[in-house]
Design an enzyme around this catalytic site. Structure first.
Site, mmCIF file in Angstrom:
data_model
loop_
_atom_site.group_PDB
_atom_site.id
_atom_site.type_symbol
_atom_site.label_atom_id
_atom_site.label_comp_id
_atom_site.label_asym_id
_atom_site.label_seq_id
_atom_site.Cartn_x
_atom_site.Cartn_y
_atom_site.Cartn_z
ATOM 1 C CB SER A 1 36.785 -1.547 -12.392
ATOM 2 O OG SER A 1 35.739 -2.290 -12.758
ATOM 3 C CG HIS B 1 34.771 -3.018 -17.485
ATOM 4 N ND1 HIS B 1 35.654 -4.204 -17.286
ATOM 5 C CD2 HIS B 1 34.300 -2.627 -16.376
ATOM 6 C CE1 HIS B 1 35.703 -4.263 -16.027
ATOM 7 N NE2 HIS B 1 34.880 -3.313 -15.212
ATOM 8 C CG HIS C 1 32.304 -8.130 -14.281
ATOM 9 N ND1 HIS C 1 32.561 -7.292 -15.322
ATOM 10 C CD2 HIS C 1 33.221 -8.374 -13.530
ATOM 11 C CE1 HIS C 1 33.644 -6.660 -15.071
ATOM 12 N NE2 HIS C 1 34.090 -7.241 -13.941
ATOM 13 C CE1 TYR D 1 28.736 -6.144 -13.376
ATOM 14 C CE2 TYR D 1 30.235 -7.039 -11.939
ATOM 15 C CZ TYR D 1 29.803 -6.138 -12.845
ATOM 16 O OH TYR D 1 30.974 -5.321 -13.177
ATOM 17 C CD GLU D 2 29.453 -7.577 -17.921
ATOM 18 O OE1 GLU D 2 29.250 -7.147 -19.149
ATOM 19 O OE2 GLU D 2 30.415 -8.170 -17.707
ATOM 20 C CB ALA E 1 38.331 -2.515 -8.806
ATOM 21 C CG MET F 1 31.276 -7.686 -7.475
ATOM 22 S SD MET F 1 30.301 -6.367 -8.135
ATOM 23 C CE MET F 1 29.825 -5.442 -6.821
ATOM 24 C CB SER F 2 36.426 -9.908 -11.540
ATOM 25 O OG SER F 2 37.332 -9.328 -10.919
ATOM 26 C CG ASN G 1 35.502 0.092 -2.431
ATOM 27 O OD1 ASN G 1 35.905 -0.125 -3.386
ATOM 28 N ND2 ASN G 1 34.823 -0.564 -1.265
ATOM 29 C CG HIS H 1 31.500 1.630 -10.999
ATOM 30 N ND1 HIS H 1 32.254 0.553 -10.686
ATOM 31 C CD2 HIS H 1 31.564 2.016 -12.218
ATOM 32 C CE1 HIS H 1 32.714 0.321 -11.953
ATOM 33 N NE2 HIS H 1 32.400 1.058 -13.013
HETATM 34 N N1 HPA Z 1 32.843 -5.103 -3.362
HETATM 35 C C1 HPA Z 1 32.740 -5.830 -4.441
HETATM 36 N N2 HPA Z 1 33.485 -5.280 -5.451
HETATM 37 C C2 HPA Z 1 34.302 -4.272 -5.412
HETATM 38 C C3 HPA Z 1 34.276 -3.351 -4.516
HETATM 39 C C4 HPA Z 1 33.741 -3.911 -3.152
HETATM 40 O O1 HPA Z 1 33.499 -3.233 -2.032
HETATM 41 N N3 HPA Z 1 35.000 -2.472 -4.722
HETATM 42 C C5 HPA Z 1 35.470 -2.836 -5.945
HETATM 43 N N4 HPA Z 1 34.924 -3.794 -6.412
#
Ligand code: HPA
Length: 279
Positions: free
Chosen positions: A32, A63, A85, A87-88, A115, A213-214, A237, A249
């Site tokens: 991302s 994406h 992903h 989660y998709e 990310a 998440m990846s 973050n 996001h």
């Molecule tokens: N958690 C999970 N996935 C992420 C985060 C996070 O804080 N930041 C970017 N992808």
């Protein structure tokens, strides 16, 4: 057609038909906010995922869903601009489908980027992290189910799933480029919800430095296929509860954009110094 190997072969032959038969050195997966790098590839051949037989198609904003094939630095690369992903709603096997296609194309090297949330309190958003290892406590696994010997062994080693040699390459590349790189452990969460504060505390306590998440499914599939894998996280973050604002996001994308230049310099130097014997 329900045999995975036949499906992979069909996807691979489509890509070969479009991109030519030249050997591809390294597959790159862009996370991302990091997808812009694909735009720098020279003489690109671009293939939309939805044109490739049997390929899944990505749905996340930010994406793109395409392969970009061409030269970057001195390497021939195939770049995923947009990944799949869990989660998709994709199964883990679907998430790693492209990685298996890359193997079918004869590619031996995999460069994963993502990310991620930072759960190491000594670090800050915008830092880049070499993934030294990962933690996956969720039950699923991309290699669960029927084993295809063409892809590798039923039980396979993960000791050096992130290549120690490539970790060293990344370290030296960062030094050369003057990038203060971190090294740490990435922990997989399914998403799409960001973690709770308590989950972030658990991640910290059990030795994670980043949460995301990846990447983990791709690394596992690549390990089974004995590909040389490197992973770089952009810590966009602080994890939930470690910063004084809620997560969103937008922040992930904004930080990705902010470090884009440094990230690109690092990736380019890693490509230049990728050990010849691995190519
Ligand atoms: N958690 C999970 N996935 C992420 C985060 C996070 O804080 N930041 C970017 N992808």
């Amino acid at each position: 057609m329900d045999n995975l190997i036949e499906k992979l072969a069909e996807s691979a032959s489509y890509i070969r038909e479009k991109a030519g038969d030249k050997k591809i050195d390294i597959a790159i997966v862009l996370g991302s906010g990091l997808g812009e790098l694909a735009g720098k590839i020279e003489k690109p051949v671009i293939i939309d995922y939805h044109d490739i037989p049997n390929f899944p198609v990505s749905t996340v904003p930010g994406h793109k869903g395409r392969l970009v094939i061409g030269r970057l630095e001195n390497r021939r690369v195939i770049c995923m601009q947009g990944r799949f992903h869990y989660y998709e709603g994709w199964s883990m096997a679907e998430v790693v489908y492209p990685i298996r296609v890359f193997k079918m194309l004869g590619i031996k090297n995999l460069f994963l980027t993502n990310a991620a949330g930072c759960v190491n309190k000594s670090w800050k958003p915008g830092d880049l992290m070499i993934i030294k290892d990962h933690i996956k406590l969720i039950a699923d696994n991309p290699c669960r189910g029927e084993n295809y010997p063409e892809l590798g062994e039923r039980f396979f080693d993960m000791t050096n799933c992130y290549s120690p040699e490539l970790i060293e390459v990344a370290r030296s590349a960062a030094k050369k480029e003057g990038v203060d790189i971190k090294e740490g452990v990435y922990m997989l969460f399914t998403g799409p919800a960001f973690e709770t504060k308590s989950e972030v505390r658990v991640a910290m306590l059990i030795g994670a430095d980043a949460v995301g998440m990846s990447t983990v499914p791709e690394c596992i599939a690549a390990s089974q296929m004995k590909m040389n894998t490197i992973g770089i996280s952009c810590l966009t973050n602080m994890g939930a509860g470690l910063q004084d604002k809620a997560l969103d996001h937008i922040e992930v994308i904004d930080t990705g954009n902010r470090v884009r230049g440094i990230f690109e310099r690092l990736v380019r130097e890693i490509l230049r110094s990728w050990p010849e014997k691995m190519i």
